[in-house]
Design an enzyme around this catalytic site. Structure first.
Site, PDB file in Angstrom:
ATOM      1  CB  SER A  83      40.419  65.799  72.406  1.00  0.00           C
ATOM      2  OG  SER A  83      39.522  65.139  73.596  1.00  0.00           O
ATOM      3  CG  ASN A  84      37.123  68.101  76.055  1.00  0.00           C
ATOM      4  OD1 ASN A  84      37.413  67.683  77.169  1.00  0.00           O
ATOM      5  ND2 ASN A  84      35.885  67.741  75.177  1.00  0.00           N
ATOM      6  NE  ARG A  85      43.843  72.106  79.493  1.00  0.00           N
ATOM      7  CZ  ARG A  85      44.365  72.981  80.312  1.00  0.00           C
ATOM      8  NH1 ARG A  85      43.635  74.316  79.960  1.00  0.00           N
ATOM      9  NH2 ARG A  85      44.909  72.969  81.487  1.00  0.00           N
TER      10      ARG A  85
END
Ligand code: CTP
Length: 410
Positions: free
Chosen positions: A214-216
């Site tokens: 995923s990402n932040r």
């Protein structure tokens, strides 16, 4: 902006003042509101009168300042008169004590009783020393109030009483005034009758049944946009990878569709695009996905070879299938050559508006409550919105959306 001379149709603002040194600034705010044609009723808490005089407010306001629940010659029930007639209640400054009392539903002075006796939107402008501002109790009380739909204008960083410098400074009266104008305009339905589709959060691409890439992205900017668009009268659908609380005044009005992967987000967005007037792609969509293993990958098999493949670019697909007059807003998180990359991305993606975060800057973008963005539109306008709450940023973005919609189809 209302007409400059207040009359019975002028928006009515209750200007609440609580007891902090920044109370002197609310005199200037009162002047700005009054000059712009608002009908302003000041209410000072008993502690506020230690810092500023009720006479000063009475002299400048549309009606005499009030300081008490009792002894008002014009009405025996001033809190209901004020609360029921208000179009907006602004509390500037809002002290930690006022915030705590409001969060707990206390009505032990006229201002608190008025806050309880209203269905009007409420804007709090907190101001206090940094140590107080950062107290978990203060932040939790504000989070509670936000969840109930109270708007909060984040304090500035700057000089505080006693020579200290830090966050907690009341924003300048002109900035509060501008935000008030946005809220009043918003509540008058700048997006009424418009269908707005918003995406939020980082997509999650499965590696196996347990792990994801995923990402932040926290989704907070997308949620703030959904809340603000709803408050501006839009019919809002939010396609989100995260579960954040929506404010209680909004929660029944915003349709939330939960997705995980870029593929699921693509499906949900494309199935709704034709009926949307505005699509705002605030989500951080993965550029690459991978074929997930059906079984959990085991450690003793060694590091897995992850076989990535490109996802569909949702924004590009939206632009290709855009209906007449539809407005498409993209986001871009950049870490270098921000302006050159943004201009190139605006053209490449064919969006009407690109909202660009420089995520390498402090307090900007992912996981922060604040953001600083630059708006690039299809007419080559460029506007930087300095660091402020994601809520205030949402008003700026949606204001631009309203003005682009009024300029017609791309
Ligand atoms: N976006 C999208 N579909 C994707 C990837 C991104 O719709 N598969 C959207 C995002 O929601 C955002 C915009 O495209 O609104 C820009 O995303 P960004 O990742 O900054 O752009 P990229 O084209 O992926 O460029 P970069 O090489 O900078 O990652």
């Amino acid at each position: 902006m209302p007409s400059a001379t207040p009359d019975s149709s002028s928006p009515r603002i209750v200007l609440g003042v609580s007891g902090g040194i920044a109370a002197y600034k609310s005199v200037e705010l009162l002047r700005l509101l009054k000059d712009a044609g608002y009908f302003v009723s000041p209410v000072l808490t008993p502690d506020a009168t230690r810092f500023v005089g009720a006479v000063t407010f009475s002299a400048l306001a549309s009606e005499p300042a009030r300081t008490s629940l009792y002894g008002d010659p014009s009405t025996p029930i001033p809190h209901t008169y004020l609360g029921q007639n208000a179009d907006l209640i602004v509390v500037a400054p809002a002290t930690a004590h006022l915030i705590a009392r409001y969060a707990h539903g206390l009505g032990d002075d006229l201002l608190l009783a008025t806050l309880l006796a209203t269905r009007a939107p409420v804007l709090l402008c907190p101001a206090m020393h940094t140590e107080m501002w950062e107290q978990p109790s203060v932040q939790e009380n504000l989070a509670t109030l936000r969840r109930r739909g109270v708007l909060v204008l984040e304090p500035d960083v700057g000089a505080l009483a006693g020579g200290d410098v830090g966050s907690g400074r009341l924003p300048e009266p002109a900035a509060i005034f501008e935000f008030v104008e946005r809220i009043v305009q918003g509540y008058r339905g700048a997006l009424t009758g418009r269908k707005v589709l918003i995406t939020a959060g980082g997509t999650r691409e499965a590696i196996d049944p347990v792990r994801v890439i995923s990402n932040r992205s926290s989704g907070r900017q997308g949620y703030a946009l959904a809340e603000t668009a709803y408050r501006m009268g839009a019919d809002v659908t939010l396609i989100s990878t995260v579960n954040l609380p929506l404010a209680l005044d909004v929660v029944r009005g915003v349709k939330v569709v939960k997705v995980q992967s870029a593929h699921e987000m693509h499906e949900e967005v494309m199935s709704r695009t034709s009926e949307s007037d505005v699509v705002i792609m605030a989500a951080a969509v993965a550029d690459f996905t991978l074929k997930a293993s059906k079984e959990k990958l085991k450690k003793d098999q060694g590091p897995p070879a992850l076989d990535f493949e490109a996802t569909v670019d949702i924004v590009t697909d939206l632009v290709a299938k855009r209906s007449t007059g539809q407005l498409i807003v993209g986001f871009a998180a950049e870490t270098e050559n921000v302006h050159a990359n943004a201009r190139e991305k605006l053209r490449r993606k064919g969006v009407d508006l690109l909202v660009v975060n420089d995520v390498s800057a402090p307090s900007v973008g992912f996981e922060h409550a604040t953001n600083e963005v630059t708006l690039f539109d299809r007419f080559d306008n460029e506007q930087t919105i300095s660091l402020r709450s994601k809520e205030s940023i949402s008003y700026e973005i949606l204001d631009r959306v309203v003005s682009l919609l009024s300029q017609g189809a791309s």
